[in-house]
Design an enzyme around this catalytic site. Structure first.
Site, mmCIF file in Angstrom:
data_model
loop_
_atom_site.group_PDB
_atom_site.id
_atom_site.type_symbol
_atom_site.label_atom_id
_atom_site.label_comp_id
_atom_site.label_asym_id
_atom_site.label_seq_id
_atom_site.Cartn_x
_atom_site.Cartn_y
_atom_site.Cartn_z
ATOM 1 N N THR A 1 0.833 -1.277 0.047
ATOM 2 C CA THR A 1 0.038 0.121 0.117
ATOM 3 C C THR A 1 0.770 1.204 0.080
ATOM 4 O OG1 THR A 1 -2.203 1.114 1.118
ATOM 5 C CG2 THR A 1 -0.517 -0.006 2.503
ATOM 6 N N LYS B 1 3.537 1.165 -4.052
ATOM 7 C CA LYS B 1 3.101 0.324 -5.007
ATOM 8 C C LYS B 1 3.876 0.632 -6.243
ATOM 9 C CE LYS B 1 -1.815 0.323 -3.712
ATOM 10 N NZ LYS B 1 -3.278 0.346 -3.970
ATOM 11 N N ASN C 1 0.263 -4.105 -6.446
ATOM 12 C CA ASN C 1 -0.519 -4.176 -4.955
ATOM 13 C C ASN C 1 -0.177 -5.407 -4.257
ATOM 14 O OD1 ASN C 1 -2.574 -5.562 -6.504
ATOM 15 N ND2 ASN C 1 -3.817 -4.767 -4.734
ATOM 16 N N ASP D 1 -6.097 -4.185 -7.848
ATOM 17 C CA ASP D 1 -7.070 -3.236 -7.531
ATOM 18 C C ASP D 1 -7.947 -3.014 -8.754
ATOM 19 O OD1 ASP D 1 -6.132 -2.224 -5.195
ATOM 20 O OD2 ASP D 1 -4.507 -1.013 -5.831
ATOM 21 N N GLY E 1 -4.030 10.124 -8.960
ATOM 22 C CA GLY E 1 -2.796 9.535 -8.215
ATOM 23 C C GLY E 1 -2.919 7.882 -8.490
ATOM 24 N N GLY E 2 -2.456 7.178 -7.529
ATOM 25 C CA GLY E 2 -2.094 5.590 -7.729
ATOM 26 C C GLY E 2 -3.661 4.928 -8.086
ATOM 27 N N LEU F 1 -14.089 5.667 -4.079
ATOM 28 C CA LEU F 1 -13.279 4.763 -3.681
ATOM 29 C C LEU F 1 -13.115 4.698 -2.206
ATOM 30 C CD1 LEU F 1 -10.266 4.607 -6.277
ATOM 31 C CD2 LEU F 1 -12.646 3.999 -6.470
ATOM 32 N N GLY G 1 -16.241 2.231 -1.765
ATOM 33 C CA GLY G 1 -14.995 1.783 -1.787
ATOM 34 C C GLY G 1 -14.576 0.416 -1.233
#
Ligand code: NAP
Length: 290
Positions: A70, A74, A95, A110, A136-137, A231, A254
């Protein structure tokens, strides 16, 4: 964890920094106990500078079978692995890592975790433009998922023009040619009018943050029948999803993504089906008792 730790116990875990907030140990240990397996899933708090040493060192501990990653690991973990599977390459993030022989192999669950609740919904995805808030990720996994759904265009909205340009460059070089566009935050009203699905991939509205990524009047621009997906899973529901429900939209939080990405990872490590309902119930119990 199914009972006592024995000399034979195999270890799974999650690397992050910090990692104390993670709910993964709760759901994975519930599934392991339900299966009666000699495994345990533990948190591994690993500062960024120590990640290379940790990845190398953990390989020597033969009982460690795999681990999740996490924030903030990642992306940084990728060059440290022996192999990265294509789905993780296309997202640009790993992940989940599994020991295969004497090699660390990385993937990304994910994307499939995000898709799981959407696959339950009847929707003509080819007619559903996607609007993603944040770059972002998690947004990268969301973009890869929207591509898999067949959304005709994916609009990603962010507040920093330089980062948005980098995001576009990174994603278009990793995924095959498709219709990805990036926009400043001010474009939101115009984009929402034609969106089929709106995804909040920012932390706005998380925990005690009273803000929402868009206003109620912007939410009301979404066409009837659109989907709002946040999320975030704490609080449940977020203000974003409360606004979506007030507008009569389909609202998804999420938690299902969290549960499904975990179940898919556990299935890969164990090479057997896992009790996703046990994982779901354990997480829901955790939410109601804290
Ligand atoms: P991240 O890499 O830190 O990205 C966060 C994104 O949100 C960045 O694009 C950031 O923009 C943007 N952002 C943050 N604050 C903002 C603000 N006030 N206004 C506009 N944009 C803002 O985080 P992540 O890993 O992608 O995670 C994003 C969210 O998804 C988090 O809430 C996380 O908990 C959730 N998540 C849930 C799951 C799940 O299983 N349900 C999985 C992964 C993530 P800048 O780059 O400009 O700062």
């Amino acid at each position: 964890m199914s009972g006592s730790i024995l000399g034979t116990t195999k270890i799974l875990g999650i690397m992050g920094f910090p990692v104390s907030h993670s709910l993964s140990p709760v759901m994975h240990n519930a599934a392991i106990a339900s299966l009666g397996l000699d495994y345990v899933y533990v948190p591994f708090p690993i500062p960024v500078v120590d990640l290379p040493a940790a990845i190398l060192g953990l390989k020597s501990i033969q009982s460690i079978q795999g681990f999740n990653l996490t924030i903030p690991h990642k992306v940084e973990v990728m060059p440290l692995l022996d192999e990265v599977l294509p789905i993780a390459r296309s997202v640009g993030a790993v992940n989940t890592v599994k020991r295969i022989g004497d090699r660390w192999v990385g993937t990304n669950t994910d994307v499939a975790g995000f898709l799981a609740p959407l696959k339950e919904i009847e929707c003509d995805w080819k007619q559903s433009p996607a609007v993603v808030l944040g770059s972002g990720g998690a947004a990268k996994a969301v973009v890869a998922a929207c591509l898999e759904l067949g959304c005709p265009v994916i609009h990603v909205v962010g507040r920093d023009a330089k980062k948005m340009k980098q995001f576009h460059g990174a994603m278009t070089s990793q995924l095959r040619d498709y219709n990805l566009r990036v926009h400043p935050w001010a474009s939101i009203p115009h984009l929402l009018e034609v969106a089929g699905i709106l995804i909040n991939a920012t932390p706005i509205g998380m925990a005690n943050d009273p803000h929402t990524p868009i206003t109620q009047s912007e939410m009301s621009l979404l066409p009837k029948g659109a989907i709002a997906y946040d999320l975030i899973y704490t609080p449940r529901p977020t203000k974003f999803l409360q606004m979506a429900a007030a507008r009569g939209l389909r609202a998804i939080d999420g938690l299902e993504m969290l549960i499904n990405q975990g179940a898919i990872a556990l299935e890969w490590w164990l090479d057997q089906p896992v009790p996703i309902e046990v994982m779901r119930q354990q997480l829901q119990l955790t939410f109601t008792t804290r």
